[in-house]
Design a protein around this motif. Structure first.
Motif, PDB file in Angstrom:
ATOM      1  N   MET A  22      16.747   3.131  12.116  1.00 11.95           N
ATOM      2  CA  MET A  22      16.106   2.825  10.841  1.00 11.95           C
ATOM      3  C   MET A  22      15.111   3.927  10.486  1.00 11.95           C
ATOM      4  O   MET A  22      14.206   4.228  11.255  1.00 11.95           O
ATOM      5  N   LYS A  23      15.262   4.523   9.306  1.00 11.71           N
ATOM      6  CA  LYS A  23      14.434   5.654   8.895  1.00 11.71           C
ATOM      7  C   LYS A  23      13.296   5.239   7.959  1.00 11.71           C
ATOM      8  O   LYS A  23      12.286   5.936   7.865  1.00 11.71           O
ATOM      9  N   GLU A  24      13.482   4.115   7.230  1.00 17.29           N
ATOM     10  CA  GLU A  24      12.449   3.624   6.327  1.00 17.29           C
ATOM     11  C   GLU A  24      12.300   2.119   6.525  1.00 17.29           C
ATOM     12  O   GLU A  24      13.259   1.428   6.885  1.00 17.29           O
ATOM     13  N   PHE A  25      11.080   1.605   6.265  1.00 20.12           N
ATOM     14  CA  PHE A  25      10.803   0.205   6.564  1.00 20.12           C
ATOM     15  C   PHE A  25       9.586  -0.243   5.755  1.00 20.12           C
ATOM     16  O   PHE A  25       8.629   0.515   5.598  1.00 20.12           O
ATOM     17  N   VAL A  26       9.623  -1.453   5.243  1.00 19.02           N
ATOM     18  CA  VAL A  26       8.489  -2.007   4.495  1.00 19.02           C
ATOM     19  C   VAL A  26       7.791  -3.059   5.348  1.00 19.02           C
ATOM     20  O   VAL A  26       8.432  -3.967   5.899  1.00 19.02           O
ATOM     21  N   THR A  27       6.477  -2.949   5.467  1.00 20.50           N
ATOM     22  CA  THR A  27       5.681  -3.881   6.254  1.00 20.50           C
ATOM     23  C   THR A  27       4.319  -4.015   5.593  1.00 20.50           C
ATOM     24  O   THR A  27       4.110  -3.546   4.471  1.00 20.50           O
ATOM     25  N   SER A  28       3.335  -4.629   6.267  1.00 17.97           N
ATOM     26  CA  SER A  28       2.004  -4.795   5.682  1.00 17.97           C
ATOM     27  C   SER A  28       0.932  -4.382   6.687  1.00 17.97           C
ATOM     28  O   SER A  28       1.144  -4.408   7.903  1.00 17.97           O
ATOM     29  N   VAL A  29      -0.232  -4.026   6.151  1.00 19.39           N
ATOM     30  CA  VAL A  29      -1.354  -3.563   6.968  1.00 19.39           C
ATOM     31  C   VAL A  29      -2.124  -4.772   7.497  1.00 19.39           C
ATOM     32  O   VAL A  29      -2.576  -5.625   6.725  1.00 19.39           O
ATOM     33  N   VAL A  30      -2.296  -4.834   8.819  1.00 22.08           N
ATOM     34  CA  VAL A  30      -3.027  -5.933   9.457  1.00 22.08           C
ATOM     35  C   VAL A  30      -4.499  -5.582   9.602  1.00 22.08           C
ATOM     36  O   VAL A  30      -5.386  -6.403   9.366  1.00 22.08           O
ATOM     37  N   SER A  31      -4.794  -4.338   9.994  1.00 25.34           N
ATOM     38  CA  SER A  31      -6.187  -3.908  10.143  1.00 25.34           C
ATOM     39  C   SER A  31      -6.283  -2.400   9.984  1.00 25.34           C
ATOM     40  O   SER A  31      -5.304  -1.676  10.188  1.00 25.34           O
ATOM     41  N   CYS A  32      -7.488  -1.948   9.608  1.00 21.91           N
ATOM     42  CA  CYS A  32      -7.743  -0.502   9.451  1.00 21.91           C
ATOM     43  C   CYS A  32      -9.197  -0.259   9.827  1.00 21.91           C
ATOM     44  O   CYS A  32     -10.110  -0.717   9.130  1.00 21.91           O
TER      45      CYS A  32
END
Length: 412
Positions: free
Chosen positions: A11-21
């Motif tokens: 898999m070269k691209e993927f959509v996810t979400s930010v949990v912490s920064c």
């Protein structure tokens, strides 16, 4: 927990979400210098960027067009270091540096294959391995590998590649009886979740967290470059897999064409031609050293025969070495004469020697060293070393001349 990069290595691209920064620092070495970069550690819901592990370096890529400079594993989490902050809860698109990732997949799966067959064919166990930037190394638990064994191993691994053998990823619970049957060097202390098994069908089953090809045919080819003596009773096997073999062949051909042009001989005669050149160069170097020694003696004699020579002698030569300078100083005699000699580029780096009565040399040596931006030391009336820059040589010479004309009261 298995990351998305472990569930689907392609898999070269993927959509996810930010949990912490969170603000963070990254220590790294750039061009031999250690630097600390300020940035942010980002945790994501999931990731296609592999954190280092199993001997495999970490991935590079982008999170919402922000470059990822490092990916590390902390227990079951992947930590992404970036230079710009990302909003918590934000949906982001990940892109993996595919050229780097696929290279690591080829080298890592290649290592598994070589390791398995070296054990099966000869009983040579792998004790460690390193995925290098240009070539990789497997440490085998044997004092040596015979050339015939190396050839047989290379032929066999490439036969497996041509046979299109599938590579299957299995996730097993830690108490599954099948876990006891697989090859392993142990789990990390902070391991959590299921056990990941890389199964090369009919060849090898091994615990591993790394990214791998799905079929041995994707390795293309493996070249065993040779072996080197390793640690005590160990042998390092050097290898290339896949695209690295193609790049190596391209580079080798380019080098060969350059040598043909330089040596004016065919490729089969390069070794002989270089051997002849080396022997000629050694003879010329020997003759050159002899001439320099003779020149040093003549320079000193010419100074000593001058009735108006004074008590200071200075000389700079582009060619020369420490022996050249010391011969001049010895021939002149430094009991009453201050001698300042340099060799090297006129305004670049070089060597220097300050010789003479111990008083002036001890006093002026450190000042000469400072003006020439050098490193060195002195004793018994000699101060010598390396100069980073001879640009101020003229100033040093003038300073020493003035010192000889106006010595301190202690020297008088």
């Amino acid at each position: 927990m298995a990351f998305q990069c472990q569930r689907d290595c392609y898999m070269k691209e993927f959509v996810t979400s930010v949990v912490s920064c969170c603000p963070a620092e990254l220590k790294q070495e750039i061009n031999g210098k250690k630097e600390t970069l300020k940035g942010f550690n980002v945790r994501l819901q999931d990731t296609i960027l592999f954190p280092e592990g199993g001997g495999q370096p970490d991935d590079r890529g982008l999170i919402a067009d922000v470059p990822v400079l490092r990916v590390t594993r902390q227990a079951a989490e992947a930590i992404h270091f970036v230079g710009s902050p990302l909003e918590v809860g934000q949906e982001v698109q990940l892109k993996v540096d595919w050229e780097r990732r696929f290279d690591h997949m080829q080298q890592h799966s290649g290592q598994h294959l070589i390791t398995a067959l070296a054990d099966t064919m000869f009983g040579y166990k792998t004790t460690s391995w390193e995925l290098g930037r240009q070539r990789s190394t497997i440490e085998l638990d044997t004092p040596c590998v015979k050339p015939a064994q190396l050839q047989a191993l290379e032929e066999t691994v490439n036969e497996k590649i041509r046979a299109h053998v599938p590579v299957i990823v299995q996730l097993l619970s830690i108490d599954d009886p099948a876990v006891e049957k697989v090859r392993s060097r142990g789990l990390p202390d902070d391991h959590a979740g299921p056990i990941r098994i890389i199964d090369i069908d009919g060849v090898d089953a091994n615990m591993c967290c790394g990214t791998h090809v799905s079929n041995l045919s994707h390795l293309q080819v493996i070249k065993l470059l040779g072996t080197e003596k390793g640690k005590k009773n160990k042998t390092n096997l050097i290898f290339l897999t896949g695209n690295r073999v193609l790049k190596y062949a391209e580079k080798s051909y380019s080098t060969e064409r350059s040598l043909v042009s330089l040596l004016k001989t065919g490729a089969d005669e390069h070794v002989e031609a270089v051997d002849k050149l080396q022997k000629s160069a050694k003879l010329l170097q020997k003759s050159n050293l002899s001439l320099l020694r003779d020149m040093a003696v003549l320079i000193a004699q010419n100074f000593k025969s001058n009735p108006q020579r004074g008590n200071f002698f200075s000389l700079h030569k582009k060619e020369g070495d420490n022996e050249f300078m010391n011969i001049i100083a010895n021939e002149i005699g430094t009991e009453e004469t201050l001698v300042f000699l340099t060799v090297g580029e006129e305004k670049g780096p070089g060597l220097f020697l300050l010789a003479g009565p111990s008083g002036p040399v001890t006093e002026m040596g450190p000042r000469v060293l400072e003006m020439l931006q050098g490193k060195g030391a002195g004793k018994n009336g000699r101060f010598q070393g390396k100069a980073n820059s001879l640009a101020r040589r003229g100033e040093v010479e003038l300073l020493l001349q003035q010192h000889c004309k106006h010595p301190t009261s202690e020297e008088e």
